[in-house]
Structures are given as structure tokens and as C-alpha cells.
Design a protein around this motif. Structure first.
Motif, mmCIF file in Angstrom:
data_model
loop_
_atom_site.group_PDB
_atom_site.id
_atom_site.type_symbol
_atom_site.label_atom_id
_atom_site.label_comp_id
_atom_site.label_asym_id
_atom_site.label_seq_id
_atom_site.Cartn_x
_atom_site.Cartn_y
_atom_site.Cartn_z
ATOM 1 N N LEU A 315 38.182 121.701 5.496
ATOM 2 C CA LEU A 315 38.483 120.411 6.097
ATOM 3 C C LEU A 315 38.667 120.574 7.599
ATOM 4 C CD1 LEU A 315 40.985 119.113 3.442
ATOM 5 C CD2 LEU A 315 38.856 118.021 4.084
ATOM 6 N N SER A 316 38.524 119.472 8.289
ATOM 7 C CA SER A 316 38.646 119.526 9.734
ATOM 8 C C SER A 316 40.128 119.447 10.113
ATOM 9 C CB SER A 316 37.878 118.370 10.347
ATOM 10 O OG SER A 316 38.031 118.382 11.724
ATOM 11 N N LEU A 317 40.827 120.536 9.877
ATOM 12 C CA LEU A 317 42.235 120.584 10.215
ATOM 13 C C LEU A 317 42.619 122.028 10.501
ATOM 14 C CD1 LEU A 317 43.394 121.771 7.332
ATOM 15 C CD2 LEU A 317 43.290 119.402 6.687
ATOM 16 N N THR A 491 37.995 127.826 13.230
ATOM 17 C CA THR A 491 38.467 128.885 14.117
ATOM 18 C C THR A 491 37.327 129.808 14.530
ATOM 19 O OG1 THR A 491 39.243 129.875 12.085
ATOM 20 C CG2 THR A 491 40.903 129.066 13.579
ATOM 21 N N ARG A 492 36.430 130.099 13.578
ATOM 22 C CA ARG A 492 35.287 130.935 13.913
ATOM 23 C C ARG A 492 34.367 130.235 14.895
ATOM 24 N NH1 ARG A 492 35.097 135.598 11.027
ATOM 25 N NH2 ARG A 492 36.347 135.429 9.147
ATOM 26 N N LEU A 493 34.203 128.936 14.702
ATOM 27 C CA LEU A 493 33.365 128.176 15.627
ATOM 28 C C LEU A 493 33.954 128.226 17.028
ATOM 29 C CD1 LEU A 493 31.038 126.330 16.268
ATOM 30 C CD2 LEU A 493 32.372 124.403 15.468
ATOM 31 N N ILE A 494 35.267 128.053 17.108
ATOM 32 C CA ILE A 494 35.906 128.093 18.423
ATOM 33 C C ILE A 494 35.705 129.464 19.051
ATOM 34 C CG2 ILE A 494 38.129 127.997 19.605
ATOM 35 C CD1 ILE A 494 39.030 125.969 17.559
ATOM 36 N N TYR A 495 35.851 130.489 18.247
ATOM 37 C CA TYR A 495 35.651 131.846 18.759
ATOM 38 C C TYR A 495 34.238 132.025 19.292
ATOM 39 C CZ TYR A 495 35.265 136.902 18.832
ATOM 40 O OH TYR A 495 35.045 138.189 19.221
ATOM 41 N N LEU A 496 33.296 131.527 18.520
ATOM 42 C CA LEU A 496 31.891 131.644 18.918
ATOM 43 C C LEU A 496 31.641 130.908 20.231
ATOM 44 C CD1 LEU A 496 28.989 132.443 18.056
ATOM 45 C CD2 LEU A 496 28.821 130.215 16.987
ATOM 46 N N GLY A 561 47.104 120.165 10.499
ATOM 47 C CA GLY A 561 47.428 120.114 11.919
ATOM 48 C C GLY A 561 46.207 119.677 12.701
ATOM 49 N N LEU A 562 46.427 119.158 13.896
ATOM 50 C CA LEU A 562 45.254 118.686 14.621
ATOM 51 C C LEU A 562 44.926 119.507 15.857
ATOM 52 C CD1 LEU A 562 46.771 117.134 17.045
ATOM 53 C CD2 LEU A 562 46.496 115.134 15.653
ATOM 54 N N TYR A 563 45.586 120.635 16.046
ATOM 55 C CA TYR A 563 45.240 121.452 17.203
ATOM 56 C C TYR A 563 43.825 122.011 17.080
ATOM 57 C CZ TYR A 563 49.972 121.430 18.925
ATOM 58 O OH TYR A 563 51.169 121.043 19.423
ATOM 59 N N ILE A 564 43.545 122.634 15.947
ATOM 60 C CA ILE A 564 42.249 123.290 15.788
ATOM 61 C C ILE A 564 41.112 122.282 15.872
ATOM 62 C CG2 ILE A 564 40.814 124.557 14.148
ATOM 63 C CD1 ILE A 564 42.712 126.328 15.601
ATOM 64 N N PRO A 565 41.162 121.161 15.139
ATOM 65 C CA PRO A 565 40.056 120.212 15.288
ATOM 66 C C PRO A 565 39.889 119.713 16.724
ATOM 67 C CG PRO A 565 41.649 119.421 13.684
ATOM 68 C CD PRO A 565 42.035 120.789 14.035
ATOM 69 N N VAL A 619 40.508 118.204 25.709
ATOM 70 C CA VAL A 619 40.626 117.299 24.557
ATOM 71 C C VAL A 619 42.014 117.416 23.936
ATOM 72 C CG1 VAL A 619 39.781 116.828 22.245
ATOM 73 C CG2 VAL A 619 38.179 117.240 24.080
ATOM 74 N N LEU A 620 42.497 118.641 23.809
ATOM 75 C CA LEU A 620 43.835 118.803 23.241
ATOM 76 C C LEU A 620 44.869 118.112 24.125
ATOM 77 C CD1 LEU A 620 45.467 119.913 20.982
ATOM 78 C CD2 LEU A 620 45.551 122.101 22.103
ATOM 79 N N GLY A 621 44.669 118.225 25.447
ATOM 80 C CA GLY A 621 45.572 117.545 26.366
ATOM 81 C C GLY A 621 45.479 116.033 26.226
ATOM 82 N N GLY A 622 44.254 115.542 26.025
ATOM 83 C CA GLY A 622 44.089 114.098 25.864
ATOM 84 C C GLY A 622 44.751 113.594 24.597
ATOM 85 N N ILE A 623 44.763 114.410 23.572
ATOM 86 C CA ILE A 623 45.334 113.955 22.305
ATOM 87 C C ILE A 623 46.848 114.108 22.290
ATOM 88 C CG2 ILE A 623 45.425 114.466 19.835
ATOM 89 C CD1 ILE A 623 42.447 114.896 19.900
ATOM 90 N N THR A 624 47.339 115.258 22.746
ATOM 91 C CA THR A 624 48.789 115.456 22.654
ATOM 92 C C THR A 624 49.531 115.082 23.927
ATOM 93 O OG1 THR A 624 48.636 117.729 23.415
ATOM 94 C CG2 THR A 624 48.488 117.384 21.064
ATOM 95 N N ARG A 625 48.812 114.955 25.038
ATOM 96 C CA ARG A 625 49.400 114.671 26.355
ATOM 97 C C ARG A 625 50.370 115.765 26.798
ATOM 98 N NH1 ARG A 625 48.101 109.109 26.448
ATOM 99 N NH2 ARG A 625 46.014 109.319 25.643
#
Lengths: 853, 189
Positions: A315-317, A491-496, A561-565, A619-625
Motif C-alpha cells: 500500500l502507499s503508506l 522505500t526502495r523506489l525512494i532509494y533508487l 503513515g504518510l511520510y514515505i508516500p 512535498v513533505l514540507g507542503g503536506i506537513t508544513r
């Protein structure tokens, strides 16, 4: 403005605590004492006082979480005792030894009856209780004074004093160790389970693919080795054949759905509070609320297991937000080993703040980022002492994870990348553009997610939580598999996406026309091959898919959690723009922008991986401020101090854009959506209303009060029966309305019940006295003396006090209510609820005023 | 009253199950040096795939010279200087025991939870019905609490009883949580 601290602990005249001694409580703290407001808030204060006892009851039992009926019966006894003790006993010594002393005061049976009557007060906020920061901190101070005073007396006392002094550090130490261990546990479990979707290691089933091929002798470079069997291979089909593809597809979806279903069912069966990310709730809890069972043992267990399953389901989480929740659960559980913290809700929140830091520390391998996260995002009351403890706790947790080394890369995150490439000054423009895009995506995401959550809350969809999870997992699995970038775990995608193209990277993304034969030429910078364009298309599709599916995923009833997505969305966006920039530079190496670094075709020109990183932060900054914490987390993730400025530029741009289009971050938006009574100390109140406009009762209705020496027992009981206010001001007489003090409903009913049982000759017409002295020859039925439960120092303001001041008092002192006077006479009361309602009302009436400040 | 017996049984079953598959493989080392290089054909000027070389060497010897060259020596004779910079070597370590223990614990926990869940869903209602009929006079479904549980506890019905009571208590907590989240949607939306 008469403005004094509340002294709940005791009679003011006998031992008033000097003001200065309470000074450490500087930061705002919220409590939620509801008052003569609408029905349904009643039992509020009553409930919250039970909390301490409930937790004690739950820790001693082998089953989790404080519970409602039965537990409340037993547990309310002990907490009632705390309460009675605090309000009735006179000396410091008695107060500190509350557990022994007070059993004699209140016998369980009678109290049980009283509390039983209070149970059915179910309103919107019924499950939330407020803590009284002032009282709890005063209690801790008393306890501390008692211990230091007796330190000299015996060796035992000295040992006790020493234990008391170091218990905070020991507590955060054990929390840190536990958080590190649990985080590693989850990391290992998650990686194993994730790869179960693709195949199995028959020789040692506990290994994932990477571990299975650990010492493979094969030299051909591919994902698979002979030890690892994919599901098609296990059934005799070749991976490359059509049948093999379909089989693999089928197994992928099947495993995903079964993991998702298992997570949803476990959550529903054992710990519903384990669903979601939990950070809005944690913010509310740290601001002074209690949500029963939210930080319990079962929540911990189910959240740990559930997050493994949910992540493994593809899942996207992410598991980073839940990791914070898990850490805070551990903090809560460990604080019970230290009565100083376990029995004092205000002190416990210091441990919880430290645990939150440890949670982020292990989630991202960023100890300092964790401390800043705790400070910037979740904590409400954060004194220096807590800062140091958070620092220590985060350090220990990070150390433990590093020792256990769950990913085999000496870091606590899978997507750790080491970067050391310089960036060009002009690159700040695309970085800022990424920030703006990040802010836009963030705002759109928040809007869409809140809209969907509201829809789910209101419609029939909300009645099928498990089916919803199944549907999302199924759709997610079916759509994600064909695209390699969504098929792999986030997480693997982010690493890549973060990593640079080197020899080790054979993905399409790194399909450049590089001349690897010539050692003197650069590897890093060249024209794209067809693979890169293929990868770009896939990434665009992946971005769209992730954006859409995440909106629907965050909020389903599994741990999520929504950090990874959000990092993932940002990284995809950043990488796409990064490759664009790279090619721009490649084709125009002599333009003035790139002239310096790129004309030589050097390796130090444009690094798409860096764009991915900046995009992720945006994007993380935009979502969590978040700002500071986020930048520090990102740079700890990459170990590149030189990227602080690009990250700051992107995060700042993202925050500006985000704030321009919607004022709340995702957590605050969810706090508003759920209606949590959270008094945000970031907001400013820009209206000119006065206390008189907000106070209850409105317009000519009389305020319910008690008189200090003319109310009869029957009158008090009638009052308790007919009103649902949580407390009553006590005045000299109804005519004069001069304020004497304030008595809580709960204390009053407990005291009355207790007196009826113990005091002989008490009749309905007995007077209830709040006066210090009683005329010695007393005629008539014996009076009931209740001065001991009277709070003689309620905070008062005059009716012309500006609301801005009143709100500041609520924030900074952590008040439950203030009394409003006019010419020294009691006029009304303002509760936290009234304040929140008023703020909301003013903002909706006059939306511009709030923004201009 | 719920009993932990099935839970215990399953626990033992899993315990033996996991010991049965215990010492399967010793070939999995805890450290490795992983080198990724282009195909050796690279030195002859042709584009090619990557190759993977894995050895178990000390960290200070984890480089092209010690890991890759002994295995490809003949193919690139004399051109080591060209070949080796193209290799990426990484020293990695892990703890197989930790991984094994953790994964087995995870499987245990999940199995226990599933078994307990099935027990609660299928068997528990049946058992509870029996108990209800048996102790009709005590058990008044609606106001289960102090009033009737007190005498039971006082009579010293034993550990089992207390466990049962705690379980009931816990079940009510969960029910309450479920009501908040799934029915009334007051929290965690």
C-alpha cells in the motif's frame, strides 16, 4: 486583573506555594475543562481524574488498555483516592503518600456508586479528558520538596531521593533502548514480508531476496539468484514466459490482499486505535488530553504487527509516522515503572515528548531531526529539561538501531544515500520551483484527503472499514504491478531515485549512453539512452498513481503513515525535473548558466538524485508544513551538509505556497476534521472581543453558583442532579455575588457521597459550609464542612479583559476555565470549550482578520 | 470465560515447528564484500552488462584488487588499471541469527493473534453462552461490573476466573474503541 495560580492541592492559608517555585511552567499547555456548556460535556473532569487510576489498573493486569465499565469501577477507586487525597489532606507528607493515606478516606464501594452514576455522559468529546497541568505540576513539586526535605534523615530516604532524581534519565534510557529494539524488529519483519510477495528463500525462509542471495556465487547481475525462488519458479514456470508473468502477478495481488486484510482484521479485532498514523492524536494528547487506550499495550502490539503487514501489502503508506506512535506507546508503558511519571499526567508528557524524538530518530536515522520534530511538530510543553532528555533518548534509540543494523547498510533507513556533489548557484531556481510544486501538491493532497476523510466519515463507506481496505489493496495491487516503479516498495523506489547512476545501478533510469571503456572520460554526464525515456514515462505514471492512491489510502483503518508516500511523490517529481535539467545542461554546456561547471563535461554538473531529494523534502514540507525539523531530517538522511541551503529554499518555498492556499498542515487539518479540542499556540487571535462577549451564561440568565454557608445538603444534591456543569463557583451570598472559590462537580459529589456514608446524623437540611470557621455551639443537624475541596485561588479576569489576553492565559497556563468578574462580583465563566468555539466562530465570520496577523 | 488453553497449545505447536527447521543452512555468512563491475569484455571496447562478485573478506580487503581480479585475472590481463575504477565494492554485514529470530517471532505473533482472533470469533460466543445459562442468576448481560463480579472474585474461583474477567474487561475496552472509530467516527478519521 486579578490573576493568580490555582492552588488545588491544599488549603491556601496553611501552605501556599510561592509563585516562583512553579515558574518552570512557562510554555502553554492546554486543558479542556468543560463547563456550563451543553450537555454531554459533563463527566469530563470526572473522567479525566479516573485516568491515572485506570492506567494503574491496566498496567497491573495482564490485559491491555484502560477499559470502560469494569476497569472503571476498580480503577476509579485508586484515582479517586488520589484526588481526594490531594484535596483533603493538609500536609506535604500526606500528599506525597497518597496511595496509603487515602484508602482510609474513601472506601471503594461508595465511590463506585458515584462514578457509576456518572458514566452515561456520552457526548462528542466524551472520550477525551483533560489534564490539569497546574495541579499535576504542583503535585510533582510537593513530592519533590518532600523528598529533598527528608533526604538527610536516613539512608533509605537518601536512596529514594537519588532514585527520584535519576528516574527521568533512566526512564528515557529504557524508552530509547526499547524504541530502538522495536524499530529494528519492525524493519526486519517488514523487509522479509515485503519480499514474500515475489517469492521465497526455500533454504532459509526467514531471508528476503537480498539476504537470500547474500553469498551467491553467480556473477550474472540480476535481481534473482539460484537460492531465491520466485513463485512462478516454485510452480515450475519460467519467469519470462507469459504464464510466469501472470502467475507472479496473481501471487503479488494475492499476497497483498491477504496482508492488507490481515492488518485490517487485526486492527479491528484487537486495537482499533492502532489504525492511521496517529500524529494528530499524539499532538492532542501531548497538549493535555487523554485518549484512553491510545497508548496502550495492545495498540503497541497491533500497530507494530499491522504496520509490517500494511507496508508488505504494498500500500502507499509508510511506517515512519506509526513508528512515532509506537515510540510514544513505549514511553507511556515505561513511564509506569517510575511512579513520578506514571502517576502524573503532566510529567508523563515529558517522557512522551522524548519518546516522540526517539521515534523519528529510528524512523529516519536522524536523532537531531527527531528532537527538532518533537519540538516543532508534536510537543506542546517542551522545557529545556525535556530537550536534553529527548536528545539522549533519540541518541540511545539511534545507537541501538545502528547496532542491530536491520538493513545491513549500517544505517537505520533503507534509503540512506551518501552525497558529496556540489551544486551550482543557479540551481536554486529549479530547487525553488520544486518547492513551489511541492507546496501545490501538498495543498492539493491535504484538501483531497480531508475531503475524502469527511466523505468517509459521513457516508455509508465508513461502515465498511475492512472492505474498504480490501478494495484499496486490490486496486493498488492490480494497478501497481505492471509498472516496475510502483511494484517495488516505496522505500526502495525512494532509494533508487535518490541514488546516483553508477556501475551498480542497472535500472532503466540510468540508461545513459556512457562510454564505460574510456577511463579518462566522465561517467556521470552524458546523453540519455532510450531507457531513460522509458523510465520517465513510467515515473510520470507512477507519480499520478501515487498521488491518487495515497489520498484514498491515508485514512483507511490500518496503521498508515504518510511520510514515505509524500517523500516518494516528491522524489519522483524531483527526479523527473532533475533529468530534465541534466539534459538541458548536456545540450547547452556552454550557456552562461552552466558554463562554469558543465562545459568540461565534468562529473560535478547536475545530479538528478539531488533533485529527487529536494523534491521529496518539498512535498513533505507542503503536506506537513514542517520546516526546521524536515531540513535536518533530510540532511541527516543523506549525510550532506552542503545541501542545507537547497533544502531550505525548497522547504521555505513549499511552506509559503502551501500557507497561501490553505493555512493548516495535514495534522492540523485532521485535528480540525476530527474536532479535537486542541488550542494551537501557533495561531494568533486577531479580534477585539472582550471576555464579557464569550462568557457563559449569556444575556441575563443566572449563573449557577453555590453559597458558602447557606446551601443545604439537599440543595447541593439537587444542583448536582439538575445541572451538568463540571464545577460551581462558590460565592459569599447570592445577593452580593462576591467570589469565594471554585469547586469541581466531581469533588463535590464524591465528598457528599463520602460524608453521607461516614458522617452520622447528616440530614437533608444539613448545611454545606465552605467557610473556614464554624460557630462553636452548632444548632440543628450537623453541618457538612467542605472547605477542603474548595479551590480558593481560581483564576479570574474582569469582563473587559480582551479575549486575546484570555486566550493567552489559556494557552500559557494550561487553564480549564476562568471566572469573569465585574466590580469584584462574579459575573460568569469562560471555559476552554467556549474559547475554542469563539475562535472558530470569529474566524468563520471574519476570515480575513485571522490571516492578516 | 475465555481460556488461554488453545493459545498455549498453538504456542507450543509453533515452538516445535520452528525448532524443526532450525539448523538448515550454515552457508549464509554474516559478512560479505560485494563488487559490481562491468563485464570483463569492457576492456576490449564492447558495451556490456554488469557482473557481480561476492567474497567473504575482511573489510580492508574489500576492493577490486582482492575480490575481482583473482577471479577474472586472465580476461583482463594487463588492463587492471582500466578495469578496476569501473568496479564498485561495498562491504556489508548482517546478523543472520537476529533476522531468523525476528522473523520467527513475527510469524509466531501473527499466528497467535490469528488463532486467538478465530477463537474469539468462533468459539468464544459458544462458550460464553454456556456460561451465561449456567450462571443465570449472576450474569445479567447488561450491568456486568462490580455488582456481580465482586462476589465471584471473592469466592476465589481461581486464576482462570480472574483471567476471564480481565479478558471481559479488555473486550469492553476494544468494543468501546470500535464504537468510537467504526460507528461514531469521532476519532482517527
Amino acid at each position: 486583573m486579578s490573576h493568580s495560580f490555582r492552588l488545588t492541592a491544599s488549603e491556601v492559608d496553611s501552605h501556599q506555594i510561592p509563585m516562583m517555585e512553579r515558574a518552570p511552567f512557562k510554555t502553554p499547555a492546554a486543558t479542556f475543562g468543560s463547563f456550563p456548556a451543553a450537555p454531554g460535556y459533563q463527566s469530563f473532569i470526572d473522567k479525566e481524574n479516573r485516568e491515572g487510576g485506570q492506567r494503574v489498573a491496566s498496567i497491573s493486569s495482564s490485559y491491555p488498555g484502560p477499559s470502560h465499565s469494569v476497569a472503571m469501577m476498580t480503577s476509579s477507586i485508586s484515582s479517586d483516592e488520589d484526588m481526594l487525597d490531594i484535596t483533603t489532606t493538609g500536609t506535604t507528607q500526606e500528599q506525597t503518600s497518597f496511595d496509603n493515606e487515602s484508602r482510609s478516606i474513601a472506601s471503594p464501594a461508595g465511590l463506585g456508586e458515584i462514578t457509576a452514576e456518572d458514566i452515561p455522559g456520552i457526548g462528542q468529546y466524551d472520550d477525551f479528558q483533560t489534564i490539569d497541568w497546574q495541579r499535576d505540576l504542583a503535585r510533582d513539586r510537593m513530592h519533590h520538596r518532600y523528598i529533598t526535605k527528608h533526604k538527610e534523615e536516613s539512608i533509605l530516604s537518601a536512596v529514594k531521593a537519588a532514585h527520584d532524581a535519576w528516574s527521568g534519565w533512566v526512564c528515557v534510557l529504557s524508552v530509547g533502548v526499547a524504541v530502538g529494539a522495536v524499530a529494528s524488529f519492525i524493519d526486519i519483519g517488514t523487509t522479509w514480508m515485503t519480499d514474500l510477495k515475489y517469492g521465497i528463500c526455500p533454504d532459509a525462509f526467514w531471508f528476503d531476496r537480498e539476504q537470500c542471495c547474500w553469498s551467491s556465487n553467480q556473477t550474472s547481475f540480476s535481481d534473482n539468484c539460484s537460492q531465491w525462488l520466485t513463485w512462478p519458479q516454485l510452480f515450475g514456470a519460467s519467469d519470462d514466459s507469459a504464464g510466469g508473468y501472470i502467475l507472479a502477478y496473481l501471487f503479488y495481488v494475492l499476497w497483498a490482499v491477504s496482508f492488507g486484510a490481515l492488518a485490517a482484521v487485526l486492527v479491528r479485532m484487537f486495537a482499533p486505535y492502532a489504525s492511521g498514523g496517529g500524529i494528530p492524536e499524539i499532538k492532542t494528547i501531548l497538549s493535555g488530553f487523554i485518549i484512553r487506550g491510545f497508548l496502550g499495550k495492545w495498540t503497541l502490539l497491533i500497530k507494530s504487527i499491522g504496520i509490517m503487514l500494511a507496508v508488505a501489502a504494498g500500500l502507499s503508506l509508510g511506517k515512519e509516522g506509526p513508528m512515532v506512535h509506537i515510540a510514544i506507546c513505549l514511553g507511556n508503558i515505561f513511564s509506569y515503572l517510575f511512579p513520578k511519571y506514571g502517576r502524573n499526567e503532566a510529567k508523563k508528557r515529558e517522557i512522551l515528548s522524548a519518546a516522540a524524538a526517539a521515534g523519528v530518530s529510528v524512523a529516519f536515522g536522524a536523532p537531531i531531526g527527531g528532537v527538532l520534530f518533537s519540538l516543532e511538530e508534536v510537543s506542546y510543553y517542551f522545557p529545556m529539561k525535556t530537550l536534553w532528555r529527548s536528545f539522549f533518548c533519540a541518541l540511545i534509540a539511534a545507537f541501538i538501531v545502528r547496532t542491530i543494523n536491520p538493513y545491513g547498510n549500517e544505517h537505520s533507513v533503507l534509503f540512506y544515500v551518501e552525497y558529496n556533489k556540489p551544486w551550482i548557484f543557479y540551481e536554486l531556481i529549479p530547487f525553488t520551483a520544486l518547492g513551489i510544486l511541492g507546496g501545490l501538491i501538498g495543498t492539493l493532497f491535504i484538501r483531497a484527503n480531508v475531503w475524502w476523510s469527511r466523505y468517509r466519515k459521513g457516508s455509508r463507506l465508513g461502515q465498511y472499514p475492512v472492505l474498504e481496505v480490501l478494495a484499496i489493496t486490490l486496486i493498488n495491487g492490480i494497478v501497481a504491478y505492471p509498472n516496475p516503479y510502483t511494484r517495488m516498495s516505496s522505500t526502495r523506489l525512494i532509494y533508487l531515485l535518490f541514488s546516483q547512476c553508477g556501475v551498480a545501478n542497472t535500472d532503466d533510469l540510468c540508461d545513459y549512453n556512457r562510454n564505460v571503456t574510456d577511463v579518462s572520460s566522465a561517467v556521470e554526464f552524458s546523453e540519455t539512452g532510450p531507457g531513460v525515456y522509458r523510465a520517465l514515462w513510467m515515473l510520470v505514471l507512477a507519480l499520478i498513481f501515487k498521488c491518487v492512491i495515497t489520498v484514498f489510502t491515508i485514512g483507511i483503518k490500518v496503521p498508515a503513515g504518510l511520510y514515505i508516500p509524500s517523500l516518494c511523490m516528491g522524489a519522483i517529481m524531483g527526479r523527473i525535473i532533475g533529468i530534465g535539467m541534466e539534459q538541458l545542461a548536456y545540450h547547452n554546456p556552454h550557456s552562461w548558466i552552466f558554463h562554469g561547471e558543465c562545459s568540461a563535461g565534468g562529473e560535478d554538473c547536475i545530479t538528478p538524485g539531488l533533485y529527487a531529494m529536494v523534491g521529496a523534502a518539498a512535498v513533505l514540507g507542503g503536506i506537513t508544513r514542517m520546516t526546521v525539523a524536515l531540513v535536518v531530517i533530510m540532511f541527516e538522511l543523506t549525510g550532506g551538509v552542503r545541501y542545507i541551503v537547497p533544502l531550505m529554499a525548497a522547504v521555505m518555498a513549499s511552506k509559503w505556497v502551501g500557507d497561501a492556499f490553505g493555512k493548516d498542515g495535514i495534522y492540523d487539518a485532521h485535528i480540525v476534521l476530527n474536532g479535537y479540542p486542541f488550542l494551537d499556540n501557533k495561531e494568533e487571535f486577531g479580534h477585539t472581543t472582550l471576555a464579557a462577549d464569550v462568557m457563559q451564561p449569556k444575556a441575563n440568565k443566572p449563573l449557577t453558583v453555590l453559597t458558602q454557608d447557606t446551601t443545604t445538603l439537599e440543595g447541593v444534591e439537587m444542583l448536582l442532579k439538575e445541572t451538568d456543569h463540571n464545577g460551581f463557583p462558590v460565592v459569599v451570598s447570592r445577593e452580593s455575588q462576591f467570589l469565594v472559590g471554585f469547586v469541581l462537580r466531581r469533588d463535590l459529589s464524591l465528598a457528599v457521597a463520602n460524608a453521607k456514608r461516614t458522617l452520622e446524623g447528616l440530614r437533608d437540611d444539613s448545611l454545606v459550609l465552605f467557610t473556614p470557621n464554624i460557630p462553636s455551639p452548632w444548632h440543628g443537624s450537623p453541618p457538612l464542612k467542605l472547605r477542603r475541596i474548595l479551590d480558593l485561588a481560581p483564576i479570574t479576569v474582569t469582563d473587559h479583559t480582551p479575549m486575546e489576553t484570555v486566550i493567552d492565559m489559556f494557552r500559557k497556563l494550561g487553564l480549564r476555565q476562568v471566572l469573569v468578574t465585574h466590580n469584584g462580583r462574579l459575573l460568569g465563566i469562560i471555559t476552554k470549550k467556549d474559547v475554542l468555539r469563539h475562535m472558530k466562530q470569529m474566524d468563520s465570520e471574519d476570515p480575513d482578520a485571522a490571516n492578516t496577523n | 470465560m475465555t481460556t488461554p488453553v488453545p493459545v498455549l497449545l498453538s504456542f507450543f505447536f509453533l515452538f516445535f515447528f520452528s525448532f524443526g527447521i532450525r539448523d538448515v543452512n550454515a552457508q549464509y555468512e554474516d559478512v560479505r564484500c560485494k563488487c559490481i563491475c562491468p563485464d570483463t569484455a569492457v576492456v576490449n571496447g564492447t558495451q556490456s552488462h554488469r557482473k557481480l562478485y561476492i567474497e567473504n573478506v575482511p573489510p580492508n580487503k574489500c576492493d577490486c584488487t582482492n575480490v575481482v581480479l583473482p577471479r577474472v585475472g586472465d580476461d583482463i590481463k594487463g588492463k587492471e588499471k582500466e578495469f578496476c575504477p569501473r568496479c564498485e565494492c561495498k562491504y556489508e554485514s548482517r546478523n543472520t541469527t537476529t533476522i531468523k529470530v525476528v522473523v520467527i517471532i513475527v510469524i509466531w505473533i501473527i499466528s497467535l493473534l490469528v488463532i486467538y482472533m478465530l477463537f474469539l470469533v468462533c468459539l468464544d460466543p459458544l462458550l460464553n453462552k454456556k456460561t451465561t445459562t449456567q450462571y443465570q442468576e449472576h450474569n445479567n448481560e447488561e450491568d456486568e461490573s462490580e455488582t456481580h463480579s465482586q462476589p465471584l472474585r471473592a469466592s476465589g474461583a481461581g486464576v482462570l476466573n480472574r483471567v476471564g474477567q480481565t479478558t471481559d474487561k479488555w473486550k469492553k475496552t476494544v468494543q468501546e474503541q470500535r464504537r468510537h472509530i467504526y460507528d461514531r467516527h469521532t476519532i482517527l478519521n
